[in-house]
Write a protein that holds these residues in place. Structure first.
Motif, PDB file in Angstrom:
ATOM      1  N   LYS A  38       8.078 -82.759 -15.889  1.00  0.00           N
ATOM      2  CA  LYS A  38       7.736 -81.676 -15.355  1.00  0.00           C
ATOM      3  C   LYS A  38       7.373 -81.480 -13.890  1.00  0.00           C
ATOM      4  O   LYS A  38       7.493 -82.496 -13.304  1.00  0.00           O
ATOM      5  CB  LYS A  38       6.656 -80.974 -16.033  1.00  0.00           C
ATOM      6  CG  LYS A  38       5.243 -81.459 -15.838  1.00  0.00           C
ATOM      7  CD  LYS A  38       4.191 -80.814 -16.870  1.00  0.00           C
ATOM      8  CE  LYS A  38       2.797 -81.225 -16.510  1.00  0.00           C
ATOM      9  NZ  LYS A  38       1.875 -81.086 -17.372  1.00  0.00           N
ATOM     10  N   ILE A  84      10.444 -83.629 -21.797  1.00  0.00           N
ATOM     11  CA  ILE A  84      10.258 -82.581 -20.853  1.00  0.00           C
ATOM     12  C   ILE A  84       9.133 -81.699 -21.445  1.00  0.00           C
ATOM     13  O   ILE A  84       8.685 -81.421 -22.388  1.00  0.00           O
ATOM     14  CB  ILE A  84      11.577 -81.495 -21.250  1.00  0.00           C
ATOM     15  CG1 ILE A  84      12.753 -82.135 -20.700  1.00  0.00           C
ATOM     16  CG2 ILE A  84      11.453 -80.363 -20.553  1.00  0.00           C
ATOM     17  CD1 ILE A  84      14.157 -81.812 -21.061  1.00  0.00           C
ATOM     18  N   ALA A  98      16.105 -77.994 -17.231  1.00  0.00           N
ATOM     19  CA  ALA A  98      15.612 -79.348 -16.987  1.00  0.00           C
ATOM     20  C   ALA A  98      16.452 -80.417 -17.755  1.00  0.00           C
ATOM     21  O   ALA A  98      16.664 -81.589 -17.179  1.00  0.00           O
ATOM     22  CB  ALA A  98      14.270 -79.496 -17.534  1.00  0.00           C
ATOM     23  N   ILE A 157      11.529 -77.700 -13.375  1.00  0.00           N
ATOM     24  CA  ILE A 157      11.949 -78.852 -12.546  1.00  0.00           C
ATOM     25  C   ILE A 157      12.878 -78.521 -11.720  1.00  0.00           C
ATOM     26  O   ILE A 157      13.716 -77.693 -11.740  1.00  0.00           O
ATOM     27  CB  ILE A 157      12.481 -79.982 -13.613  1.00  0.00           C
ATOM     28  CG1 ILE A 157      11.383 -80.641 -14.389  1.00  0.00           C
ATOM     29  CG2 ILE A 157      13.412 -80.806 -12.916  1.00  0.00           C
ATOM     30  CD1 ILE A 157      11.780 -81.378 -15.681  1.00  0.00           C
ATOM     31  N   ASP A 216      14.223 -72.862 -19.229  1.00  0.00           N
ATOM     32  CA  ASP A 216      13.607 -73.701 -18.346  1.00  0.00           C
ATOM     33  C   ASP A 216      14.077 -75.152 -18.734  1.00  0.00           C
ATOM     34  O   ASP A 216      14.117 -76.016 -18.015  1.00  0.00           O
ATOM     35  CB  ASP A 216      12.433 -73.413 -17.638  1.00  0.00           C
ATOM     36  CG  ASP A 216      11.970 -72.502 -16.802  1.00  0.00           C
ATOM     37  OD1 ASP A 216      13.162 -71.645 -16.272  1.00  0.00           O
ATOM     38  OD2 ASP A 216      10.888 -71.906 -16.401  1.00  0.00           O
ATOM     39  N   ARG A 241       7.338 -77.934 -20.504  1.00  0.00           N
ATOM     40  CA  ARG A 241       7.145 -76.568 -19.413  1.00  0.00           C
ATOM     41  C   ARG A 241       6.129 -75.789 -20.034  1.00  0.00           C
ATOM     42  O   ARG A 241       6.250 -75.229 -21.250  1.00  0.00           O
ATOM     43  CB  ARG A 241       8.609 -75.981 -19.670  1.00  0.00           C
ATOM     44  CG  ARG A 241       8.665 -74.642 -18.681  1.00  0.00           C
ATOM     45  CD  ARG A 241       8.632 -74.901 -17.331  1.00  0.00           C
ATOM     46  NE  ARG A 241       8.732 -73.744 -16.611  1.00  0.00           N
ATOM     47  CZ  ARG A 241       7.837 -73.216 -15.756  1.00  0.00           C
ATOM     48  NH1 ARG A 241       6.557 -73.758 -15.666  1.00  0.00           N
ATOM     49  NH2 ARG A 241       8.196 -72.175 -15.210  1.00  0.00           N
TER      50      ARG A 241
END
Length: 326
Positions: free
Chosen positions: A259, A301, A317, A276, A313, A303
């Motif tokens: 992140k 990941i 990423a 990211i 997002d 977020r």
């Protein structure tokens, strides 16, 4: 990082546990080294060898998610994102979910790389209340949290998850501080319990400086300890640049939170977590260094927002990281 934001992220994203549920003997599964002491610190060392990573693609992508009370729905979302791994967040440790989780993991063939826990009790993610409420440092909630982590370890064992992970809190910089010594004892307690269950215990970076975390791991002195290297947290808390921190933490890194974020500008509040590529984490250099260190674990990941933008997002990423990882 606010608890509300993290909870929203976990509940609206998705994920769960390990795909093949490969059975690994407890005497070899947890080991970072062959003995009962933490590895010697040194920037030249490689990332630790984790048996659970054998035969699997290095730097495989994943997502951190809250299984809630519907593991199947969570896993379906992870599957739809075409992510092969996840970290499972469980706010309530319900051992009755174990058989369901195993079935869902087999169904979707998703590898759960760790079980992430927090609480119980109030946690405030800022610089003033955070030291009083987060992790194993606060005396008032420590016993309940030690018990909670042990319960999580039992659940992970039933589900075939090879690591338990948490924030240990604002570990004091001063090793002579009584709170430091008490926190070391508490971590030794839970890490030892995880070891007996054939698991690694991972501390997520954030509230402490990297050198304090290394000192703590060495003072705990067990060989099943590791670090979940949250790249943005080091920036959000103003503790270190992750490019520099990896030189200290590299020998202990067993997990990654991918992140991004900005440095704090308000001394009362953490920095801002953002998509990211828009923050201060130098992902090309980090990924390159992980390859040099022969890190073979997952890149998970995270977020910390909710709603449709969150999934956009996450997909962004994923695409960005895939290009860097190759």
């Amino acid at each position: 990082m606010s608890k509300q934001n993290r909870r929203a992220f976990l509940q609206t994203s998705t994920g769960v546990l390990a795909a093949g549920l490969i059975s690994i003997d407890a005497t070899t599964r947890h080991g970072v080294t062959a003995n009962d002491t933490a590895p010697e610190f040194g920037a030249s060392q490689l990332a630790p060898t984790i048996p659970a990573n054998e035969g699997k693609k290095p730097l495989r992508l994943g997502l951190i998610i809250d299984i809630g009370k519907d593991p199947d729905a969570a896993m379906a979302k992870v599957h739809d994102l075409a992510l092969p791994t996840c970290q499972v967040y469980a706010e309530e440790i319900d051992t009755d979910l174990a058989s369901c989780l195993r079935q869902v993991l087999n169904k979707y063939q998703i590898e759960a790389t760790s079980l992430v826990v927090g609480g119980p009790g109030k946690e405030v993610w800022n610089f003033y209340q955070g030291p009083l409420t987060i992790g194993l440092v606060p005396r008032e909630t420590r016993d309940a949290r030690v018990a909670h982590i042990k319960k999580a370890s039992d659940l992970a064992k039933k589900c075939g998850i090879e690591a338990v992970q948490t924030h240990c809190g604002f570990i004091p910089e001063n090793p002579n501080d009584p709170l430091y010594k008490e926190t070391v004892a508490a971590i030794r307690d839970v890490a030892g319990y995880c070891k007996r269950n054939g698991q690694n215990f991972r501390c997520e970076t954030g509230q402490e400086t990297p050198i304090t975390l290394v000192r703590t791991i060495q003072d705990v002195g067990l060989d099943n300890q590791g670090v979940n290297f949250d790249l943005a947290n080091l920036i959000l808390y103003g503790k270190a640049n992750p490019v520099d921190a990896i030189e200290l933490l590299g020998p202990y890194v067993q997990g990654i939170h991918a992140k991004d974020g900005l440095w704090p500008t308000n001394p009362r509040e953490l920095g801002q977590e953002i998509p990211i590529g828009k923050g201060k984490v130098d992902f090309p250099r980090i990924i390159a260094r992980l390859k040099e260190l022969n890190y073979r674990g997952a890149v998970t990941i995270e977020r910390e927002i909710s709603g449709p933008q969150q999934m956009e997002d996450v997909r962004g990423a994923k695409a960005s990281l895939e290009k860097l990882i190759g």
